[in-house]
Motif scaffolding. Structure first.
Motif, PDB file in Angstrom:
ATOM      1  N   UNK A 390       0.782  -1.267  -0.058  1.00 55.87           N
ATOM      2  CA  UNK A 390      -0.125  -0.110   0.002  1.00 55.87           C
ATOM      3  C   UNK A 390       0.866   1.234  -0.082  1.00 55.87           C
ATOM      4  N   UNK A 391       0.250   2.265  -0.566  1.00 54.80           N
ATOM      5  CA  UNK A 391       0.900   3.527  -0.807  1.00 54.80           C
ATOM      6  C   UNK A 391       0.076   4.786  -0.702  1.00 54.80           C
ATOM      7  N   UNK A 392       0.261   5.692   0.215  1.00 53.27           N
ATOM      8  CA  UNK A 392      -0.549   6.577   0.335  1.00 53.27           C
ATOM      9  C   UNK A 392      -0.180   7.958  -0.298  1.00 53.27           C
ATOM     10  N   UNK A 393      -0.768   8.250  -1.559  1.00 51.32           N
ATOM     11  CA  UNK A 393      -0.288   9.522  -2.495  1.00 51.32           C
ATOM     12  C   UNK A 393      -0.379  10.694  -1.729  1.00 51.32           C
ATOM     13  N   UNK A 394      -1.273  10.871  -0.614  1.00 51.03           N
ATOM     14  CA  UNK A 394      -1.563  12.168  -0.161  1.00 51.03           C
ATOM     15  C   UNK A 394      -0.467  12.621   0.895  1.00 51.03           C
ATOM     16  N   UNK A 395       0.139  11.442   1.333  1.00 50.60           N
ATOM     17  CA  UNK A 395       0.990  11.667   2.489  1.00 50.60           C
ATOM     18  C   UNK A 395       2.477  11.343   1.924  1.00 50.60           C
ATOM     19  N   UNK A 396       2.418  10.604   0.613  1.00 53.24           N
ATOM     20  CA  UNK A 396       3.591  10.213   0.246  1.00 53.24           C
ATOM     21  C   UNK A 396       4.464   9.336   1.044  1.00 53.24           C
ATOM     22  N   UNK A 397       3.626   8.337   1.418  1.00 52.79           N
ATOM     23  CA  UNK A 397       4.211   7.318   2.446  1.00 52.79           C
ATOM     24  C   UNK A 397       3.546   6.020   2.486  1.00 52.79           C
ATOM     25  N   UNK A 398       4.304   4.884   2.822  1.00 47.52           N
ATOM     26  CA  UNK A 398       3.586   3.784   3.063  1.00 47.52           C
ATOM     27  C   UNK A 398       3.048   3.331   4.386  1.00 47.52           C
ATOM     28  N   UNK A 399       1.610   3.271   4.226  1.00 43.58           N
ATOM     29  CA  UNK A 399       0.894   2.963   5.688  1.00 43.58           C
ATOM     30  C   UNK A 399       1.674   1.616   6.202  1.00 43.58           C
ATOM     31  N   UNK A 400       1.587   1.475   7.584  1.00 47.04           N
ATOM     32  CA  UNK A 400       2.094   0.444   8.225  1.00 47.04           C
ATOM     33  C   UNK A 400       1.287  -0.132   9.390  1.00 47.04           C
ATOM     34  N   UNK A 401       1.218  -1.457   9.540  1.00 50.21           N
ATOM     35  CA  UNK A 401       0.258  -2.123  10.440  1.00 50.21           C
ATOM     36  C   UNK A 401       0.598  -1.982  11.939  1.00 50.21           C
ATOM     37  N   UNK A 402      -0.088  -2.712  12.806  1.00 50.24           N
ATOM     38  CA  UNK A 402       0.190  -2.382  14.051  1.00 50.24           C
ATOM     39  C   UNK A 402       1.707  -2.812  14.631  1.00 50.24           C
ATOM     40  N   UNK A 403       2.337  -3.449  13.848  1.00 55.20           N
ATOM     41  CA  UNK A 403       3.709  -4.069  13.902  1.00 55.20           C
ATOM     42  C   UNK A 403       4.730  -3.057  13.286  1.00 55.20           C
ATOM     43  N   UNK A 404       4.302  -2.192  12.506  1.00 59.04           N
ATOM     44  CA  UNK A 404       5.324  -1.208  12.017  1.00 59.04           C
ATOM     45  C   UNK A 404       5.714  -2.020  10.677  1.00 59.04           C
ATOM     46  N   UNK A 405       4.724  -2.712  10.244  1.00 56.35           N
ATOM     47  CA  UNK A 405       5.423  -3.286   8.993  1.00 56.35           C
ATOM     48  C   UNK A 405       4.567  -2.680   7.829  1.00 56.35           C
ATOM     49  N   UNK A 406       5.014  -2.852   6.426  1.00 55.67           N
ATOM     50  CA  UNK A 406       4.331  -2.476   5.196  1.00 55.67           C
ATOM     51  C   UNK A 406       3.100  -3.473   4.986  1.00 55.67           C
ATOM     52  N   UNK A 407       2.312  -3.116   4.368  1.00 57.99           N
ATOM     53  CA  UNK A 407       0.661  -3.871   4.073  1.00 57.99           C
ATOM     54  C   UNK A 407       0.897  -4.225   2.744  1.00 57.99           C
ATOM     55  N   UNK A 408       0.755  -5.453   2.631  1.00 54.48           N
ATOM     56  CA  UNK A 408       0.378  -5.847   1.267  1.00 54.48           C
ATOM     57  C   UNK A 408      -0.934  -5.554   0.632  1.00 54.48           C
ATOM     58  N   UNK A 409      -1.083  -5.313  -0.606  1.00 56.36           N
ATOM     59  CA  UNK A 409      -2.379  -4.826  -1.201  1.00 56.36           C
ATOM     60  C   UNK A 409      -3.358  -6.090  -1.549  1.00 56.36           C
ATOM     61  N   UNK A 410      -4.311  -5.725  -1.433  1.00 54.19           N
ATOM     62  CA  UNK A 410      -5.480  -6.710  -1.928  1.00 54.19           C
ATOM     63  C   UNK A 410      -5.925  -6.513  -3.315  1.00 54.19           C
ATOM     64  N   UNK A 411      -6.693  -7.523  -3.961  1.00 54.88           N
ATOM     65  CA  UNK A 411      -7.388  -7.095  -5.100  1.00 54.88           C
ATOM     66  C   UNK A 411      -7.988  -5.751  -5.504  1.00 54.88           C
ATOM     67  N   UNK A 412      -7.604  -4.846  -6.321  1.00 57.96           N
ATOM     68  CA  UNK A 412      -8.149  -3.529  -6.610  1.00 57.96           C
ATOM     69  C   UNK A 412      -7.640  -2.651  -5.741  1.00 57.96           C
ATOM     70  N   UNK A 413      -6.861  -2.974  -5.031  1.00 56.50           N
ATOM     71  CA  UNK A 413      -5.909  -1.788  -4.162  1.00 56.50           C
ATOM     72  C   UNK A 413      -4.709  -1.328  -4.917  1.00 56.50           C
ATOM     73  N   UNK A 414      -4.556   0.203  -5.308  1.00 53.91           N
ATOM     74  CA  UNK A 414      -3.330   0.555  -5.729  1.00 53.91           C
ATOM     75  C   UNK A 414      -2.093   0.605  -4.833  1.00 53.91           C
ATOM     76  N   UNK A 415      -0.964   0.148  -5.037  1.00 53.39           N
ATOM     77  CA  UNK A 415       0.123   0.043  -4.213  1.00 53.39           C
ATOM     78  C   UNK A 415       1.555  -0.038  -5.104  1.00 53.39           C
ATOM     79  N   UNK A 416       2.581   0.302  -4.412  1.00 50.37           N
ATOM     80  CA  UNK A 416       3.842   0.562  -4.997  1.00 50.37           C
ATOM     81  C   UNK A 416       4.346  -0.902  -5.304  1.00 50.37           C
ATOM     82  N   UNK A 417       4.874  -1.407  -6.491  1.00 51.16           N
ATOM     83  CA  UNK A 417       5.525  -2.288  -6.712  1.00 51.16           C
ATOM     84  C   UNK A 417       7.064  -2.272  -6.109  1.00 51.16           C
ATOM     85  N   UNK A 418       7.472  -3.573  -5.455  1.00 48.91           N
ATOM     86  CA  UNK A 418       8.827  -3.345  -4.599  1.00 48.91           C
ATOM     87  C   UNK A 418       9.496  -4.740  -4.918  1.00 48.91           C
ATOM     88  N   UNK A 419      10.559  -4.933  -4.887  1.00 49.41           N
ATOM     89  CA  UNK A 419      11.299  -6.083  -5.192  1.00 49.41           C
ATOM     90  C   UNK A 419      12.372  -6.783  -4.008  1.00 49.41           C
TER      91      UNK A 419
END
Length: 615
Positions: A390-419
């Motif tokens: 997941x990527x928030x274009x408004x804050x220009x940052x990656x949202x994080x979960x309760x553990x401080x980790x990045x969140x995988x996108x589900x179908x239909x969600x727009x996010x950043x491709x990473x490797x």
């Protein structure tokens, strides 16, 4: 891929993906091919060329106009270059710049330098001044090989680094004597008189496959480009993988009409053709008028596209023989679903391998089953280092979960491709080779993404995928903007409007509006010769294709597009000028919902649209 790459939890939707047998088989074969060359192997591009020259000998490797060069001849010419440049002092590990247009000599000098173990920094043939100085400085080139057709660029760059400049004659584009005078030497005669015998391997014998072979500059749509490292291993592995993907054979003929200083032509086309024993038809630069003539005259079966090329070809008037050609497949990126459909309808059932990736990428996706509009699919998340977060274009940052980790996108969600970055001495796939600048390299790395200590390459690209696992490119981060509390993808807006009658090109971007949050959409369009912009028709198309918030608030009708030399649209200057009518002479229009049109720019038109003057 290392075991540590597999601990990542793939998106929950993977259970909904039903792998197609042919898709899985191709991808499995690609994975096997990608693992053939080990990082520590003392095996280079020069070794592969010599192997293929021995194997395919008299088969055509390069075709340029009426000239044909066999595999054996290309190898012999590369030997001559190696002998001549060795005599000039170049040695294994040096960097040598190469500025030359698409012609056979580009390959001879490239492969000749590879025989020396020299790193080749390919230079954009259109740059001069500060960008050229930047390119030479950031690569640390010890010398520069300059095609005569490019010598003017160096003559117009007085503050370049001090290094020998070796000119290579070009009968098609002779340079002015005063420009030629800046060269340290014309080495054309040296090379022609040098030995054609195989250059001794001793000097490069210790060179490992993981070491840098090419330095390729990024497109530079937002500033000075960066020099990306490309290893022997990655280059050859690209050919191994694409040979399997395309089903390439010695009977195939590839078309090289993109500039060789660009990653696509210098990597995918050349590495695949060399691995398969295929031929390459080389053209100086892409020509809409000559494209189909070249295809038919040479029996071309494969070409690499950029989306804009396909649009140029579709804009040409239809011909009775549009479906009479030898093309069986094409590979590239940037083909919208609409353009893709129109292409197949007009030119016939050509296999389209639309992909996603970049010159510096450590991961990629490719569409192997012709699913229109998609850049690929992930049938098995355990066999890829690619993830979408997941990527928030408004804050220009990656949202994080309760553990401080990045969140995988589900179908239909727009996010950043990473490797996921693989660092293992026995594994070549998944490495991020970075740039000549350590600072630029570090800026592209995300750390502690899913676990402590992990690292991912940040693509800067936004994508989404559907319930069947097919991925779609959305936009570049920074191009997507917010207007009226909604996210607007410039790429998706452009795709929706690309078939506006009589339009040659469209560039969508967001511009700042005083007193408003976010950015308003603006379209810069170029009309085809003989066609005029019709504001009512354009408005009607936006109403039919787009939600109101995504429709451009402004339209600028330009006489020419601001393109990079690889057909990528620049937006920086356009965004800076915004809708300031004093900054340019192009006709400017403002969206007029009450009149169902785009009205010529005026303070009254702005007021009707509820927009303030540009500040």
């Amino acid at each position: 891929m290392s075991d540590s790459a597999v601990v990542l939890n793939p998106p929950a939707a993977r259970s909904k993906v039903v792998p197609r047998e042919e898709t899985q088989a191709k991808l499995d074969a690609r994975s096997r091919a990608a693992g053939l060359i080990k990082p520590a192997a003392q095996y280079t591009v020069a070794d592969r060329l010599e192997e293929q020259a021995a194997r395919f000998g008299e088969r055509n490797f390069l075709i340029y106009g009426g000239r044909r060069f066999s595999y054996a001849e290309v190898d012999a010419r590369a030997n001559q270059v190696a002998h001549a440049l060795h005599a000039r002092g170049l040695r294994c590990g040096d960097v040598c710049a190469l500025a030359m247009e698409n012609r056979p000599e580009f390959f001879f000098y490239w492969f000749g330098l590879a025989k020396l173990g020299v790193v080749v920094a390919v230079i954009n043939t259109h740059v001069s001044g500060r960008p050229l100085t930047h390119a030479l400085e950031t690569t640390g080139a010890r010398a520069a090989i300059i095609g005569e057709e490019c010598i003017e660029n160096f003559a117009l760059t007085p503050h370049r680094p001090a290094q020998p400049l070796y000119v290579v004659a070009d009968a098609e584009k002779p340079a002015r004597p005063e420009h030629r005078a800046i060269a340290s030497a014309d080495i054309t005669g040296d090379v022609e008189g040098a030995s054609r015998a195989c250059f001794p391997r001793d000097g490069r014998a210790a060179l490992r496959a993981e070491e840098t072979m090419l330095l390729i500059f990024t497109s530079g749509t937002t500033g000075l480009p960066k020099a990306a490292r490309y290893s022997h291993m990655r280059w050859m592995s690209s050919g191994d993988v694409m040979e399997v993907t395309l089903g390439a054979t010695p009977e195939d003929v590839f078309y090289c009409c993109l500039p060789l200083y660009h990653g696509a032509a210098a990597t995918s086309v050349t590495s695949t053709a060399l691995k398969a024993g295929s031929s390459i038809v080389v053209r100086r630069k892409f020509s809409t008028r000559e494209f189909w003539h070249d295809v038919r005259a040479n029996g071309i079966t494969v070409f690499q596209y950029i989306g804009e090329i396909c649009r140029y070809l579709l804009n040409a008037p239809p011909q009775p023989d549009d479906r009479v050609h030898s093309l069986r497949c094409m590979l590239g990126a940037g083909l919208s679903a609409d353009t893709w459909t129109r292409w197949l309808e007009r030119f016939g059932p050509i296999q389209v391998f639309e992909g996603w990736g970049s010159t510096e990428a450590n991961t990629a996706i490719i569409n192997v089953d012709n699913y229109v509009g998609s850049c690929g699919r992930v049938p098995d998340w355990n066999k890829t280092n690619f993830r979408l977060v997941r990527y928030d274009v408004e804050t220009e940052s990656h949202p994080r979960d309760e553990n401080g980790r990045y969140i995988l996108c589900q179908p239909g969600e727009v996010g950043e491709g990473i490797g996921y970055i693989v660092n293992h001495p026995e594994i070549g796939g998944g490495r991020f080779e970075g740039y000549t600048s350590e600072e630029a390299t570090e800026k592209k790395i995300l750390r502690n993404v899913f676990t402590d200590g992990d690292a991912f390459w940040s693509s800067g690209d936004l994508l989404r995928y559907d319930e069947n696992g097919y991925f779609y490119f959305v936009d570049r981060i920074g191009d997507t903007f917010r207007w009226k509390s909604e996210n607007v993808s410039t790429a998706e807006v452009a795709d929706a409007l690309v078939d506006y009658p009589g339009m040659e090109l469209i560039n969508i971007y967001g511009v700042q509006v005083p007193g408003h949050e976010g950015r308003a959409g603006m379209a810069a369009i170029v009309m085809q010769p003989g066609h005029a912009f019709d504001p009512k028709t354009f408005y009607a198309l936006t109403e039919a294709r787009l939600p109101r918030y995504a429709a451009p608030q402004f339209v600028r009708v330009s006489s020419a597009a601001d393109l990079t030399t690889t057909f990528k649209l620049r937006k920086v200057d356009l965004q800076r000028q915004g809708y300031d009518d004093k900054a340019f002479d192009d006709p400017l229009y403002v969206r007029d919902d009450a009149g169902a049109t785009y009205a010529p720019y005026s303070l009254e038109a702005l007021e009707r649209a509820g927009l303030p003057p540009f500040a």
